[in-house]
Design a protein around this motif. Sequence first.
Motif, PDB file in Angstrom:
ATOM      1  N   LEU A  75       0.852  -1.209   0.000  1.00  0.00           N
ATOM      2  CA  LEU A  75       0.000   0.000   0.000  1.00  0.00           C
ATOM      3  C   LEU A  75       0.878   1.247   0.000  1.00  0.00           C
ATOM      4  CD1 LEU A  75      -2.832  -1.044   2.480  1.00  0.00           C
ATOM      5  CD2 LEU A  75      -3.179  -0.318   0.132  1.00  0.00           C
TER       6      LEU A  75
ATOM      7  N   LEU B  39      -3.184   3.578  -3.441  1.00  0.00           N
ATOM      8  CA  LEU B  39      -4.488   3.005  -3.115  1.00  0.00           C
ATOM      9  C   LEU B  39      -5.167   2.298  -4.291  1.00  0.00           C
ATOM     10  CD1 LEU B  39      -5.800   6.025  -1.033  1.00  0.00           C
ATOM     11  CD2 LEU B  39      -5.113   3.816  -0.132  1.00  0.00           C
TER      12      LEU B  39
ATOM     13  N   VAL C  85      -9.378  -6.561   3.358  1.00  0.00           N
ATOM     14  CA  VAL C  85      -8.677  -5.514   4.097  1.00  0.00           C
ATOM     15  C   VAL C  85      -8.711  -4.178   3.368  1.00  0.00           C
ATOM     16  CG1 VAL C  85      -6.470  -4.876   5.154  1.00  0.00           C
ATOM     17  CG2 VAL C  85      -7.140  -7.279   5.049  1.00  0.00           C
ATOM     18  N   ALA C  86      -8.362  -4.199   2.098  1.00  0.00           N
ATOM     19  CA  ALA C  86      -8.180  -2.922   1.401  1.00  0.00           C
ATOM     20  C   ALA C  86      -8.689  -2.996  -0.026  1.00  0.00           C
ATOM     21  CB  ALA C  86      -6.696  -2.546   1.404  1.00  0.00           C
ATOM     22  N   ALA C  87      -9.983  -2.921  -0.198  1.00  0.00           N
ATOM     23  CA  ALA C  87     -10.557  -2.857  -1.544  1.00  0.00           C
ATOM     24  C   ALA C  87     -11.979  -2.322  -1.437  1.00  0.00           C
ATOM     25  CB  ALA C  87     -10.559  -4.239  -2.188  1.00  0.00           C
ATOM     26  N   THR C  88     -12.455  -1.768  -2.514  1.00  0.00           N
ATOM     27  CA  THR C  88     -13.850  -1.310  -2.524  1.00  0.00           C
ATOM     28  C   THR C  88     -14.656  -2.074  -3.567  1.00  0.00           C
ATOM     29  OG1 THR C  88     -13.142   0.480  -3.980  1.00  0.00           O
ATOM     30  CG2 THR C  88     -13.414   1.020  -1.656  1.00  0.00           C
TER      31      THR C  88
ATOM     32  N   TYR D 296     -14.290  -8.258  -1.045  1.00  0.00           N
ATOM     33  CA  TYR D 296     -14.995  -7.089  -0.525  1.00  0.00           C
ATOM     34  C   TYR D 296     -16.489  -7.386  -0.387  1.00  0.00           C
ATOM     35  CZ  TYR D 296     -17.239  -2.542  -0.427  1.00  0.00           C
ATOM     36  OH  TYR D 296     -18.040  -1.485  -0.083  1.00  0.00           O
TER      37      TYR D 296
END
Lengths: 291, 376
Positions: free
Chosen positions: A146, A151, A231-234, A239
């Motif tokens: 990251l 992002l 953890v880190a996605a939209t 997700y």
Amino acid sequence: MTEQRALPKGQGEERIIVREPGPAERSPASAAARRRTLELGLAITVPVVLIGLWQTASDQGWIDARLYPSPTTIVANGWDLALDGKLWPDVWATTRRVVLGFLLGTGIGVLLGLVMGTSRTVRAALEPLLDALYVVPKLALLPIFLNMFGLGEGPQLALVAATVFFFVWISTMSAFLAVPEGYREAGTVFGAGRWQMFRHVLLPGALPQILVGTRIAAGVSVLVIVASEFVAATEGLGYLIFNSRALFQNDVMYVGIVCVAVLGVIFSEIIRFLGRRLTPWAPDDRDRVRT
Amino acid sequence: MRLPVFVPIIATMALAVGACGGGGAVSADTPREVRPITPVEGCGPTAWSDPSNLAPDREPARCKPGAPAPKPLAKKTKITVSSSTGSAEFVATLRLGIAKGEFAKENLDVDFKQLGVADSIPLLAKGDLDAMWSAPEAAFFNGLQQKFELRWVLGNYSSNPESKSGLWARAPKGTAPGSIQLGNAQVGTLIGKGSVITYPMSQVLGRHGTDLKKVRFTSLTGPADTVTALENGGVDAAWVVDPVWKQVEGNPGVHFLGGQPLGEPLGGMIYGPGMLRTNPDAGVAFVRALVRIVNTYFDGDYKKNTAFVGEVASSLGLKPESLTAVPAPVWDWEIRKGTTDRLQRAFVDGGALGKAVPESEAVDRTFYAEAVGHKP
């Protein structure tokens, strides 16, 4: 069929071993057909019975259908989401990340594995470092990715590629190292040059094992991308699962889980199919298990 | 005769399915018993305000310190309460209450579990948890849609007018915050679209020419990321929580656009069937203790009392400076009329909720009404 018959009492310690052909030897074709039928039956019956049991438990109220939706509810929800077009962006996002990350990781893994498998000096220089990195849980690298890539899609692709790389690198390196010395000697005897030795001896000898590594990596790449999307996605199936769990939408969550399973199976089967096409001389792993 | 190999496998799976399915969740359809309400000493007219009073400067309901007095339950009752964190200021009443024995005075043994909302709601719905100190997030309303017996029974706090916890946006130095238009800005958030913050965020976005559907959300992984992303341009705007906004305050290129509505608590206590139906006496006792804790310890600007701040910080495992760095929230146990409607509207707009439920199916004010002796 093998049978041991003891002689009647008083006739000493002598034993007669009688070996009779079993059904597989008397009629190999029908035995193989029976075996195939049994395997196919098991492959279909076990999941069908389990799903039927789950459906019955849900319908009969043995389990709370709000917490554990029935298979038919999951399929209906999945169908609705697919028709509404809400499912496809997540499926596509995950598939894209898996495929691109897999190709990237496989490319680098094969290249480095090949160099390290054929050069003792490079192996001595890099193996301890890569061994140390290999044991680091790849998800723990996500914060670093990251920071490095920001992002966007970069961290997700890097994570999949890093995961795939280690599986492919190890299997490639060990595959080249494991090519029997006799093969190399045969190549030398026939006067093969370096390229010919690689093209006609080392590569065919190592490829089956390399492809085993890529197939394992294919499954793991789906696993790691889903965890990363938690953890880190939209967007993406990870997700979708995480978000629907956070929103207490169990029906959608189960659709996501089923989609991940289907994606994993399809991706692994594609890699297996490509592997069989690339290495027709290698025994199919299913056949190997059977024997 | 040998059994086929799959028979024991299926039998095992059947047993497993049966085991995990036991004890289904309670449905909310069955009406609950109406409980009598009697006046409570120390809690007069100021202990209740009209729920439809949405004035931002409304005085929060209060009893006298020490009121309502404990009414110990006939037998010691253990209750399990979850919260997503054990160290944020909004759990101070709960943690300090445990430390000071306020729940023990009600003969309650409070078992505090740190558990996220996503994990808590299913356990609450099944009755494995008794209460959740958090907020009526989208998961709560989705649970209500599925006829789980859940109710928002107590508020927690509303924002201090001086607080700048809220949406901050990047804009050139000297830009008037009111003139900032966010359009399809990239908005960083630590929380999902099912968080109650969606409601105030939708209000603030509306004042700056956009809405939840137009902006692009980016998940951030921690409060420090929020500051970094805002300052280095990784996002155009971000929701910055207490006390992290102190780090961006003073940066001329970052502007505060707005935060939680004043006078309107957006969180508090959610009860499951254990408190609502099985043991409402414990439910009232727990609420009574929390109301007493607010009246006794958390009225007004309690952060001026250094010794007390030290006690609160100790119960939360924080440094006192992190509490005094930001203004005290206005502790408010009442739930405003229409808050659940406004929350659900934001959730529906943000795609976190299919349809809304009426307030009567989401809110139950009878627990705090009984605790302070207010007859409707």
